[in-house]
Scaffold this active site. Structure first.
Site, PDB file in Angstrom:
ATOM      1  N   ASN A 152      -1.689  -5.260  11.673  1.00 33.38           N
ATOM      2  CA  ASN A 152      -2.513  -4.866  10.922  1.00 33.38           C
ATOM      3  C   ASN A 152      -3.703  -5.846  10.971  1.00 33.38           C
ATOM      4  OD1 ASN A 152      -0.453  -7.157  10.072  1.00 33.38           O
ATOM      5  ND2 ASN A 152      -1.222  -7.270   8.357  1.00 33.38           N
TER       6      ASN A 152
ATOM      7  N   GLU B 179      -6.884  -7.254   9.006  1.00 33.24           N
ATOM      8  CA  GLU B 179      -7.083  -7.197   6.609  1.00 33.24           C
ATOM      9  C   GLU B 179      -8.836  -7.569   6.956  1.00 33.24           C
ATOM     10  OE1 GLU B 179      -5.028  -9.929   5.390  1.00 33.24           O
ATOM     11  OE2 GLU B 179      -3.250  -9.294   5.253  1.00 33.24           O
TER      12      GLU B 179
ATOM     13  N   CYS C  13      -2.953  -0.966   8.381  1.00 35.58           N
ATOM     14  CA  CYS C  13      -1.664  -1.248   8.762  1.00 35.58           C
ATOM     15  C   CYS C  13      -1.656  -1.297   9.755  1.00 35.58           C
ATOM     16  CB  CYS C  13      -0.784  -0.506   8.370  1.00 35.58           C
ATOM     17  SG  CYS C  13      -1.066  -0.797   6.058  1.00 35.58           S
TER      18      CYS C  13
ATOM     19  N   GLU D 264       0.618   0.393  11.444  1.00 32.68           N
ATOM     20  CA  GLU D 264       0.962   1.543  12.027  1.00 32.68           C
ATOM     21  C   GLU D 264       0.037   2.729  12.527  1.00 32.68           C
ATOM     22  OE1 GLU D 264       2.468  -0.165   9.313  1.00 32.68           O
ATOM     23  OE2 GLU D 264       4.499   0.228   8.837  1.00 32.68           O
TER      24      GLU D 264
ATOM     25  N   CYS E 263       4.979   1.489   4.760  1.00 33.33           N
ATOM     26  CA  CYS E 263       3.919   2.023   3.673  1.00 33.33           C
ATOM     27  C   CYS E 263       3.598   3.469   3.515  1.00 33.33           C
ATOM     28  CB  CYS E 263       2.886   1.671   3.280  1.00 33.33           C
ATOM     29  SG  CYS E 263       1.353   2.107   4.023  1.00 33.33           S
TER      30      CYS E 263
ATOM     31  N   CYS F 251       0.959   5.516   5.558  1.00 33.09           N
ATOM     32  CA  CYS F 251       1.364   5.498   7.292  1.00 33.09           C
ATOM     33  C   CYS F 251       2.675   5.761   7.626  1.00 33.09           C
ATOM     34  CB  CYS F 251       1.729   3.577   7.777  1.00 33.09           C
ATOM     35  SG  CYS F 251       0.895   2.801   7.529  1.00 33.09           S
TER      36      CYS F 251
HETATM   37  N1  THU Z   1       1.497  -3.681   6.534  1.00 31.62           N
HETATM   38  C1  THU Z   1       1.203  -3.097   7.633  1.00 31.62           C
HETATM   39  O1  THU Z   1       0.731  -3.623   8.277  1.00 31.62           O
HETATM   40  N2  THU Z   1       2.018  -2.019   7.275  1.00 31.62           N
HETATM   41  C2  THU Z   1       2.934  -1.560   6.030  1.00 31.62           C
HETATM   42  O2  THU Z   1       2.993  -0.534   6.404  1.00 31.62           O
HETATM   43  C3  THU Z   1       2.657  -1.947   5.021  1.00 31.62           C
HETATM   44  C4  THU Z   1       1.861  -3.029   4.793  1.00 31.62           C
HETATM   45  C5  THU Z   1       0.343  -5.269   6.338  1.00 31.62           C
HETATM   46  C6  THU Z   1      -0.836  -4.545   5.401  1.00 31.62           C
HETATM   47  C7  THU Z   1      -1.459  -6.125   4.710  1.00 31.62           C
HETATM   48  O3  THU Z   1      -2.347  -6.438   5.859  1.00 31.62           O
HETATM   49  C8  THU Z   1      -0.219  -6.639   4.755  1.00 31.62           C
HETATM   50  O4  THU Z   1       0.995  -5.894   5.254  1.00 31.62           O
HETATM   51  C9  THU Z   1       0.465  -6.796   3.505  1.00 31.62           C
HETATM   52  O5  THU Z   1       0.518  -5.985   2.553  1.00 31.62           O
END
Ligand code: THU
Length: 145
Positions: free
Chosen positions: A49, A51, A60, A62, A102, A105
């Site tokens: 991920n 940000e 994310c 994925e 999520c 994704c």
């Molecule tokens: N996140 C992912 O990388 N994948 C997911 O399927 C769920 C959430 C990340 C996004 C964000 O940087 C952190 O997790 C908290 O939500």
């Protein structure tokens, strides 16, 4: 062709790659490191991920892994692994939803995976895409429909 069942050793290798990729996440706001690994033939593409101060721009693990695979020329994934390494052992047991990919994704993966494609969720189990995203939205002009 998507692997309908994955050899346990290969599954462990894919999960290990996802965990390792999580260490490269850029997540100063959530401090929630996520890694993903995508198997295509005998290649593995990873992502984490990333940000942004403008929170909605966050992407994310994925999806960064998917884009790495697509940019390497692959639009059919054989298996996917995801690892949320910062979830404590206690939380992982009590709240496995903290480990799951999520919804966005799941839809993104459905572009490049089949309903039967295996998704390994570290410490939560082995799923098929169709179980995580029943009745996925697709358009007829998706390649190789
Ligand atoms: N996140 C992912 O990388 N994948 C997911 O399927 C769920 C959430 C990340 C996004 C964000 O940087 C952190 O997790 C908290 O939500």
């Amino acid at each position: 062709m998507a692997v309908k069942n994955i050899d346990p050793e290969l599954a462990e290798e894919l999960l290990a790659k996802a965990r390792e990729a999580a260490t490269r996440a850029y997540c100063p706001y959530s401090n929630f490191h996520v890694g993903a690994a995508i198997l295509v033939g005998n290649q593995i593409y990873t992502g984490a991920n990333v940000e942004n101060a403008s929170y909605g721009l966050t992407i994310c693990a994925e999806r960064t892994a998917s884009f790495a695979a697509v940019l390497a020329g692959h639009i059919r994934f054989d298996a996917i692994a995801v690892s949320c390494v910062d979830v404590s052992a206690d939380h992982a047991q009590l709240h496995p939803e903290m480990l799951m990919p999520c919804g966005a994704c799941r839809q993104l993966l459905s572009e490049f995976a089949e309903p039967e494609t295996v998704i390994l969720v570290d410490r939560a189990g082995k799923f098929k895409l169709k179980d995580l995203l029943p009745n996925a939205f697709r358009l007829l002009n998706r390649p190789n429909n």
